[in-house]
Design a protein around this motif. Sequence first.
Motif, short mmCIF file in Angstrom:
data_model
loop_
_atom_site.label_atom_id
_atom_site.label_comp_id
_atom_site.label_asym_id
_atom_site.label_seq_id
_atom_site.Cartn_x
_atom_site.Cartn_y
_atom_site.Cartn_z
N ASN A 3 0.80 -1.22 0.00
CA ASN A 3 0.00 0.00 0.00
C ASN A 3 0.83 1.28 0.00
N LYS A 4 1.85 1.31 0.86
CA LYS A 4 2.66 2.53 0.99
C LYS A 4 4.12 2.21 0.74
N LYS A 5 4.79 3.14 0.06
CA LYS A 5 6.22 3.00 -0.20
C LYS A 5 6.90 4.29 0.22
N ILE A 6 7.91 4.16 1.06
CA ILE A 6 8.65 5.32 1.55
C ILE A 6 10.12 5.12 1.20
N PHE A 7 10.66 6.07 0.45
CA PHE A 7 12.06 6.01 0.04
C PHE A 7 12.86 7.03 0.85
N ILE A 8 13.82 6.53 1.61
CA ILE A 8 14.70 7.40 2.40
C ILE A 8 16.02 7.53 1.66
N GLY A 9 16.57 8.74 1.62
CA GLY A 9 17.85 8.95 0.97
C GLY A 9 18.59 10.13 1.56
N GLY A 10 19.83 10.24 1.20
CA GLY A 10 20.65 11.34 1.71
C GLY A 10 22.11 10.96 1.68
N CYS A 11 22.97 11.89 2.06
CA CYS A 11 24.40 11.63 1.97
C CYS A 11 24.93 10.87 3.18
N ASP A 12 24.10 10.71 4.21
CA ASP A 12 24.56 10.03 5.42
C ASP A 12 23.94 8.64 5.51
N ARG A 13 24.72 7.62 5.26
CA ARG A 13 24.23 6.25 5.25
C ARG A 13 23.76 5.81 6.64
N GLY A 15 22.43 7.66 8.93
CA GLY A 15 21.14 8.29 9.21
C GLY A 15 19.99 7.61 8.49
N THR A 16 20.21 7.25 7.21
CA THR A 16 19.13 6.60 6.45
C THR A 16 18.80 5.24 7.05
N THR A 17 19.84 4.49 7.45
CA THR A 17 19.61 3.16 8.03
C THR A 17 18.97 3.26 9.40
N LEU A 18 19.43 4.21 10.21
CA LEU A 18 18.86 4.39 11.55
C LEU A 18 17.38 4.73 11.49
N LEU A 19 17.01 5.66 10.63
CA LEU A 19 15.60 6.06 10.52
C LEU A 19 14.75 4.91 10.00
N ALA A 20 15.25 4.18 9.02
CA ALA A 20 14.50 3.04 8.48
C ALA A 20 14.26 2.00 9.57
N SER A 21 15.29 1.73 10.37
CA SER A 21 15.16 0.75 11.43
C SER A 21 14.18 1.21 12.51
N MET A 22 14.15 2.52 12.76
CA MET A 22 13.19 3.06 13.73
C MET A 22 11.75 2.89 13.25
N LEU A 23 11.49 3.33 12.02
CA LEU A 23 10.13 3.25 11.49
C LEU A 23 9.66 1.81 11.35
N GLU A 129 2.42 7.00 -5.79
CA GLU A 129 1.86 7.09 -4.44
C GLU A 129 2.93 7.17 -3.36
N SER A 130 4.21 7.08 -3.73
CA SER A 130 5.29 6.99 -2.75
C SER A 130 5.60 8.34 -2.09
N SER A 131 6.25 8.26 -0.93
CA SER A 131 6.74 9.44 -0.21
C SER A 131 8.25 9.31 -0.06
N PHE A 132 8.92 10.45 0.19
CA PHE A 132 10.37 10.48 0.28
C PHE A 132 10.83 11.23 1.52
N ILE A 133 11.92 10.77 2.09
CA ILE A 133 12.52 11.44 3.25
C ILE A 133 13.96 11.79 2.90
N HIS A 134 14.29 13.03 3.07
CA HIS A 134 15.66 13.51 2.84
C HIS A 134 16.35 13.68 4.19
N ILE A 135 17.32 12.81 4.47
CA ILE A 135 18.09 12.91 5.71
C ILE A 135 19.24 13.89 5.51
#
Length: 309
Positions: A3-13, A15-23, A129-135
């Motif tokens: 149903n939902k797809k969230i793509f996290i990205g940014g220059c800090d690996r 941070g992206t992994t930490l946030l993904a693991s939290m969510l 339908e996806s959302s994005f997070i910029h770390i």
Amino acid sequence: MINKKIFIGGCDRSGTTLLASMLASSPRIATTPESQFKLNLLKLSNRRLPESETKKVLSRLFNDFRFKIWLEKPDFLETFKYKIKPGLSSKEILEEMVSSYCGEEPYCWIDHTPNNIQNVSFLKNVFPESSFIHIVRDGRAVAASVKPLPWGPNTTYHAATWWAYRVSFGCAAELAWPDKVYRVSYESLVNNPEDTLLSLCENLDIQYDSRMLSGSGFKLPSYTKKQHCHVGKSVKSTQVNLWKKRLSDRDIEIFEAKVGGLLSSFGYELLHDKRQLPKISERVKIHANELFYALINFARHRIRLRKLP
């Protein structure tokens, strides 16, 4: 269908992994290992592939070392192969891959591949339908983090350009799609995780769960476990400024001389009032170090590849 797809990205690996693991600590939200290979897969076409093309696609996929990182998950490959039938599109193949890895089809899939933020336009067209997070993280901290690693720049001078190049993609995406791309500060995530996650979950239209604070929603593959040693643990706010000890005063000055204006625009305080770029003798040494580490990193990368399934 996920149903939902969230793509996290940014220059800090980290941070992206930490946030993904939290969510992903919340039920029905799942994350998977980095998936740089998905871009080549999705660029094939969105039409349904005949059997001959499906076999070629899978052959290329199975030979990609980034895909091999996924193979640490027990029974993943057998389940995935069983689900792949002729007539699926490349997009459907990717979704079957995710559900096979997760063990079931999650309500929300989170992909934390760093270069997602450089490919927002393409991914948004494939998944409207996806959302994005910029770390975003202090570039000096990113430089201190990436310098010892076998990928990316190994000098602060080159790390400054590397950081600025990547955050510029995120800023552009935020401006182009303000209702789809959300910025999260790494420092806010560490110093004030509950409020940061509450606000983010509201924007993403997902339910906040207090278990997110544990950051234990993702079991790291052995390939990346060493560089993400804080994921799944309580990250202390004192770690945010460790870069001040890991970088020399001259390194900090060089970084600020190159991209100080960009640091300031993100609200990061500069430590040097007067900032001088490297002299010719310093630049010769910097470029020599980059060449030396490029050779060392090539060897380190080959050794790591041998440990993959």
